[in-house]
Design a protein around this motif. Structure first.
Motif, PDB file in Angstrom:
ATOM      1  N   TYR A   1      -0.232  14.936 -13.498  1.00 45.34           N
ATOM      2  CA  TYR A   1       0.401  14.337 -14.673  1.00 45.34           C
ATOM      3  C   TYR A   1       1.035  13.023 -14.259  1.00 45.34           C
ATOM      4  O   TYR A   1       1.168  12.714 -13.080  1.00 45.34           O
ATOM      5  N   ARG A   2       1.454  12.223 -15.242  1.00 47.49           N
ATOM      6  CA  ARG A   2       2.182  10.996 -14.938  1.00 47.49           C
ATOM      7  C   ARG A   2       3.538  11.045 -15.629  1.00 47.49           C
ATOM      8  O   ARG A   2       3.716  11.725 -16.639  1.00 47.49           O
ATOM      9  N   ARG A   3       4.485  10.322 -15.066  1.00 46.19           N
ATOM     10  CA  ARG A   3       5.815  10.274 -15.669  1.00 46.19           C
ATOM     11  C   ARG A   3       5.808   9.336 -16.874  1.00 46.19           C
ATOM     12  O   ARG A   3       5.114   8.328 -16.888  1.00 46.19           O
ATOM     13  N   LEU A   4       6.603   9.668 -17.864  1.00 48.23           N
ATOM     14  CA  LEU A   4       6.700   8.830 -19.048  1.00 48.23           C
ATOM     15  C   LEU A   4       7.517   7.579 -18.747  1.00 48.23           C
ATOM     16  O   LEU A   4       8.517   7.629 -18.033  1.00 48.23           O
ATOM     17  N   THR A   5       7.095   6.450 -19.306  1.00 45.96           N
ATOM     18  CA  THR A   5       7.812   5.190 -19.159  1.00 45.96           C
ATOM     19  C   THR A   5       8.710   4.964 -20.372  1.00 45.96           C
ATOM     20  O   THR A   5       8.655   5.709 -21.365  1.00 45.96           O
ATOM     21  N   LEU A   6       9.510   3.902 -20.305  1.00 47.31           N
ATOM     22  CA  LEU A   6      10.340   3.555 -21.452  1.00 47.31           C
ATOM     23  C   LEU A   6       9.473   3.212 -22.657  1.00 47.31           C
ATOM     24  O   LEU A   6       9.813   3.567 -23.803  1.00 47.31           O
TER      25      LEU A   6
ATOM     26  N   TYR B   1      17.183   6.920 -19.831  1.00 44.86           N
ATOM     27  CA  TYR B   1      18.342   6.959 -18.940  1.00 44.86           C
ATOM     28  C   TYR B   1      18.517   8.352 -18.335  1.00 44.86           C
ATOM     29  O   TYR B   1      18.700   8.514 -17.121  1.00 44.86           O
ATOM     30  N   ARG B   2      18.453   9.353 -19.184  1.00 48.62           N
ATOM     31  CA  ARG B   2      18.651  10.718 -18.703  1.00 48.62           C
ATOM     32  C   ARG B   2      17.555  11.126 -17.729  1.00 48.62           C
ATOM     33  O   ARG B   2      17.811  11.792 -16.715  1.00 48.62           O
ATOM     34  N   ALA B   3      16.307  10.718 -18.011  1.00 46.68           N
ATOM     35  CA  ALA B   3      15.203  11.076 -17.121  1.00 46.68           C
ATOM     36  C   ALA B   3      15.348  10.412 -15.756  1.00 46.68           C
ATOM     37  O   ALA B   3      15.133  11.035 -14.712  1.00 46.68           O
TER      38      ALA B   3
ATOM     39  N   SER C   1      18.113  12.024 -13.777  1.00 43.34           N
ATOM     40  CA  SER C   1      17.683  13.316 -13.259  1.00 43.34           C
ATOM     41  C   SER C   1      16.824  13.152 -12.022  1.00 43.34           C
ATOM     42  O   SER C   1      16.972  13.872 -11.038  1.00 43.34           O
ATOM     43  N   ARG C   2      15.905  12.175 -12.049  1.00 42.91           N
ATOM     44  CA  ARG C   2      15.053  11.940 -10.877  1.00 42.91           C
ATOM     45  C   ARG C   2      15.878  11.467  -9.696  1.00 42.91           C
ATOM     46  O   ARG C   2      15.669  11.894  -8.562  1.00 42.91           O
ATOM     47  N   ASP C   3      16.834  10.589  -9.921  1.00 44.18           N
ATOM     48  CA  ASP C   3      17.668  10.082  -8.835  1.00 44.18           C
ATOM     49  C   ASP C   3      18.494  11.197  -8.209  1.00 44.18           C
ATOM     50  O   ASP C   3      18.755  11.205  -7.011  1.00 44.18           O
TER      51      ASP C   3
END
Length: 409
Positions: A73-78, A134-136, A139-141
């Motif tokens: 899968y890929r991460r969603l962008t802004l 922002y929340r995503a 969370s990753r950080d």
């Protein structure tokens, strides 16, 4: 208070906080007080810094999302999240599958995104792309890999641990060897954490030395004045890592796996299965499961076997084998113990115990099972052809081994 303000205003407030405005600045133009703005931010899952000019903890929301190797899968962008926000705001809101089709991601990705990052407002929910992004990112950080995830630095640390350097010595030498490369320096505490916290662990399995630290410890010494819990000293020197390597690949017969199958009223049977032939031995316990009784029954079960077929027994860490050293002196067969909560390390026995439960379902009182009945169960298990043995039976396989041992002597 949320009923007094529209979702549009509240979303604008949250976006301003994401962009770095303070609680006081936002409160100055939105019509809500600073305390209310802070509460909105916390309800939206933001980490808020207190104080007169406090705001939310910043996140690198402009950072590019790099594709992850090996991920399906890929991460969603802004931009993706902005499309989701727009699609949900249409007069006839788009469904999850239609949005996913436009973005080229799975419907479950979109569904999880909406449910994870929506914000409660009044009796419903709102979704804002910048707030969600922002929340995503936060969370990753929060869960990014540690410094020793870098393979180059990790290799330097492991090499020195194998050379019996202490963590302090490693940290000091790396600072001298790479004075201008912060990425090649690591604190001694980080090394201790990798040895203690991550498994007996993610770092320990790469070492060639038996003890990574001179103390030999694999965990922190508790600072509490209360007495420590028992460490089961009878496991020392008899763990799975101490077992002969020949037991692993099943090429050499004579290595067994064992366990108890238990029932009510302190009843139970001892089960043994040979790793190469899958031959099963069963022994009934006489109404007690203490270590002396278990090892007595176990010794009688293997008494008639040739010495070549009594090489090792692998057991879990149950206290019923606490007196295994006396058993080994009596039989010449050493016992080794699996890691905690690792039943796959004696998977043949686990599978065999499942077959035994076909004969004796859970709840069976083994005190009522006769010796003849148990012997018949053992016979039926051992004459059964097994696919893993090319449809030969354990009885045939073990008989050939015993005859081969007799001819050799």
């Amino acid at each position: 208070m949320s009923g007094k303000f529209s979702w549009e205003l509240r979303a604008a407030v949250l976006r301003a906080l994401v962009r770095g405005q303070s609680l006081l600045q936002v409160a100055g133009w939105c019509g809500a007080d600073r305390v209310t703005v802070g509460r909105w931010a916390r309800l939206a899952g933001m980490q808020v810094r207190d104080g007169r000019r406090g705001g939310v903890v910043r996140a690198d929301v402009d950072r590019e999302v790099s594709p992850e190797v090996g991920r399906s899968y890929r991460r969603l962008t802004l931009a993706d999240r902005s499309f989701i926000q727009a699609a949900l705001a249409f007069p006839e809101p788009w469904g999850v599958r239609r949005i996913a089709g436009q973005l080229g991601v799975s419907a479950s990705t979109v569904s999880r995104e909406i449910h994870a990052h929506r914000v409660r407002h009044g009796d419903g929910f709102g979704y804002d792309a910048e707030v969600a992004h922002y929340r995503a990112v936060r969370s990753r950080d929060r869960y990014r890999p540690g410094k020793l995830a870098d393979p180059t630095l990790r290799r330097e640390v492991v090499t020195r641990l194998n050379a019996r350097y202490s963590p302090q010595q490693i940290a000091g030498e790396l600072k001298r060897a790479f004075p201008d490369q912060a990425e090649m320096q690591v604190s001694h505490e980080t090394i201790y954490q990798a040895l203690y916290v991550q498994g007996r662990g993610a770092l320990r399995h790469e070492l060639t030395v038996e003890k990574a630290l001179r103390s030999g410890r694999t965990g922190r010494v508790p600072q509490s004045k209360l007495p420590p819990r028992s460490t089961r000293p009878w496991l020392e020197g008899a763990r799975l890592v101490n077992r002969p390597a020949e037991a692993t690949d099943r090429a050499v017969p004579g290595h067994w796996e064992g366990d108890l199958v238990v029932g009510p009223e302190n009843s139970g049977i001892v089960t043994l299965v040979e790793r190469t032939t899958r031959y099963v031995l069963l022994g009934r316990l006489p109404g007690t499961r203490d270590s002396a009784t278990v090892t007595d029954v176990l010794a009688s079960m293997i008494h008639a076997l040739p010495a070549e077929l009594k090489r090792t027994i692998t057991w879990d860490q149950g206290t019923e084998m606490a007196s295994h050293k006396a058993f080994t002196l009596r039989t010449g067969c050493p016992v080794f113990f699996c890691d905690p909560h690792s039943p796959w390390q004696r998977g043949t026995n686990e599978n065999t115990n499942g077959l035994i439960r076909d004969f004796y379902p859970k709840g069976t009182n083994f005190n009522t099972v006769t010796d003849d009945g148990l012997a018949e169960t053992q016979r039926l298990l051992n004459i059964r052809p097994r696919q893993t043995l090319d449809f030969r039976s354990p009885h045939v396989m073990l008989t050939e081994l015993i005859n081969g041992v007799a001819l050799a002597t």
